[in-house]
Write a protein that holds these residues in place. Structure first.
Motif, PDB file in Angstrom:
ATOM      1  N   GLY A 102       0.806  -1.210   0.000  1.00  0.00           N
ATOM      2  CA  GLY A 102       0.000   0.000   0.000  1.00  0.00           C
ATOM      3  C   GLY A 102       0.844   1.267   0.000  1.00  0.00           C
ATOM      4  N   MET A 103       1.958   1.253   0.706  1.00  0.00           N
ATOM      5  CA  MET A 103       2.849   2.425   0.731  1.00  0.00           C
ATOM      6  C   MET A 103       3.373   2.732  -0.668  1.00  0.00           C
ATOM      7  N   TYR A 104       3.749   1.688  -1.397  1.00  0.00           N
ATOM      8  CA  TYR A 104       4.216   1.900  -2.768  1.00  0.00           C
ATOM      9  C   TYR A 104       3.084   2.425  -3.650  1.00  0.00           C
ATOM     10  N   SER A 140      10.045   2.993  -4.489  1.00  0.00           N
ATOM     11  CA  SER A 140      10.753   1.934  -5.217  1.00  0.00           C
ATOM     12  C   SER A 140       9.975   0.618  -5.089  1.00  0.00           C
ATOM     13  N   PHE A 141       9.563   0.075  -6.208  1.00  0.00           N
ATOM     14  CA  PHE A 141       8.816  -1.184  -6.170  1.00  0.00           C
ATOM     15  C   PHE A 141       9.666  -2.302  -5.594  1.00  0.00           C
ATOM     16  N   ILE A 142      10.910  -2.414  -6.048  1.00  0.00           N
ATOM     17  CA  ILE A 142      11.783  -3.479  -5.565  1.00  0.00           C
ATOM     18  C   ILE A 142      12.063  -3.300  -4.081  1.00  0.00           C
ATOM     19  N   ARG A 206      -2.200   3.421  -9.783  1.00  0.00           N
ATOM     20  CA  ARG A 206      -1.297   2.697 -10.679  1.00  0.00           C
ATOM     21  C   ARG A 206      -0.406   1.741  -9.901  1.00  0.00           C
ATOM     22  N   ILE A 207       0.142   0.777 -10.629  1.00  0.00           N
ATOM     23  CA  ILE A 207       1.211  -0.074 -10.117  1.00  0.00           C
ATOM     24  C   ILE A 207       2.238  -0.218 -11.234  1.00  0.00           C
ATOM     25  N   LEU A 208       3.480   0.091 -10.953  1.00  0.00           N
ATOM     26  CA  LEU A 208       4.525   0.127 -11.973  1.00  0.00           C
ATOM     27  C   LEU A 208       4.128   1.042 -13.123  1.00  0.00           C
ATOM     28  N   ASP A 209       3.455   2.152 -12.776  1.00  0.00           N
ATOM     29  CA  ASP A 209       2.989   3.160 -13.737  1.00  0.00           C
ATOM     30  C   ASP A 209       1.926   2.632 -14.696  1.00  0.00           C
TER      31      ASP A 209
END
Length: 379
Positions: A102-104, A140-142, A206-209
């Protein structure tokens, strides 16, 4: 599902199964893979919406959510069904994984929020000038995915080390796991902790844009969740049939005798406890982008107790049973909350009572007994 060989645990007298997936088992796994990776995407994305064979977006979201729950039930089976440790706090690890994701997702909103700021809306509302230190890797997703695994895993390791070293077990262990979860819930409710307080995180974009609202994005998340569930099932199946798994089952049945044989239960219990927590955290991370919200209610006592109920209803120490239990209970819950919303809790309580009285080994255990009786009659 497979041919079974048995061998005694050295020095304990405990007989445990040693098996691998047979032809029928691998056929079932292949069918599950095809259903998740081929059939479901085809029915949802390619079959017209007015067709009787169309899989609706609502069904995709519901099944995806239940598959996340099934991962939690599978994790519970490893520690409760195979190791004899009943945790009433696994909702905490599920929620921590969800908050990590959720933070990402909150940072992915960018300036599309209500205030058009570079920080999440709730931080603007609280007049914060920037993100707190524990949000350092949130863009940062990773980095966040590493934290999804490391934070719950480290918490489980530290908690488990002191609990198991102190030989806390049984109902006392269950109570302190629930107390830990309740304490964390109270902490996350506070606005100053930086987790959105009572409202938690929502309004993801979005996720990973990539827009989350796209059907293709939701289907990718569905497929990833299904593949993760199948992968964890195969890993758990392999694990319980290794020497490590046989020691876990011996600890469940006769821990003192295992110690007399020279094994250290602490290391085994701590390893499976930490693995189980990480599995729940990964389930939580997959759950949040599909459901669209995460808040402290996921740490409530009821949330953790439900995980144990899914496992008990499906059948402990079967691996497939908890998965069936998660689908059965949550499928029934979805129907009851629409058709008879005021009676859902009564149904859940009645279900648990009936399973305890008439199916003490769960649905899978009951089915096995039925087939065994039929085989005896034919013989």
């Amino acid at each position: 599902m497979s041919a079974v060989m048995t061998s005694p645990m050295p020095g304990t007298g405990v007989t445990v199964p040693r098996s691998a997936l047979g032809a029928q088992g691998w056929t079932a796994v292949a069918a599950a893979v095809i259903t998740v990776l081929v059939l479901a995407p085809t029915l949802n994305l390619l079959v017209p919406a007015d067709s009787a064979f169309h899989l609706s977006d609502y069904a995709v979201a519901l099944i995806g959510k239940i598959m996340c729950y099934a991962i939690c039930a599978l994790a519970m089976d490893l520690i409760w069904g195979y190791t004899g440790i009943l945790s009433l706090g696994h909702g905490l690890f599920f929620a921590l994984g969800g908050y990590g994701m959720g933070m990402y997702l909150m940072r992915q909103i960018g300036r599309d929020g209500s205030y058009g700021a570079d920080i999440p809306d709730f931080m603007v509302f609280l007049d914060w000038k920037g993100v707190p230190w524990h949000w350092t890797f949130s863009d940062s997703f990773i980095g966040q995915m590493l934290l999804v695994v490391l934070v719950p895993g480290l918490l489980a390791f530290v908690f488990g080390f002191f609990a198991f070293r102190s030989r806390i077990k049984g109902v006392y262990f269950s109570i302190i796991t629930q107390a830990m979860t309740f304490a964390a819930m109270l902490l996350f409710f506070r606005n100053e902790t930086g987790f959105g307080g009572n409202n938690g995180f929502t309004d993801f974009k979005r996720i990973l844009d990539i827009p989350l609202a796209q059907p293709s994005t939701r289907m990718v998340l569905f497929m990833l969740t299904g593949a993760t569930l199948i992968g964890f099932f195969l890993m758990a199946r392999w694990l319980v049939n290794t020497k490590f798994g046989r020691v876990l089952q011996a600890i469940r049945d006769a821990e003192n005798r295992v110690m007399f044989c020279g094994y250290n239960p602490l290391a085994y219990k701590l390893a499976i406890w930490t693995l189980s927590a990480v599995m729940c955290a990964i389930a939580g991370a997959l759950y949040v982008p599909q459901v669209g919200i995460i808040n402290p209610s996921e740490m409530s006592a009821a949330a953790s107790i439900e995980i144990a109920i899914w496992t008990a209803v499906g059948g402990r120490a079967t691996l497939i049973g908890p998965i069936i239990g998660a689908f059965f209970v949550n499928g029934a819950k979805s129907w009851f909350t629409v058709a008879f919303p005021e009676f859902w809790l009564y149904f859940l309580g009645l279900l648990f009572v009936l399973v305890t009285l008439f199916l003490p080994d769960g649905i899978v255990g009951g089915v096995k007994k039925l087939f065994n009786k039929k085989a005896e009659v034919k013989a």
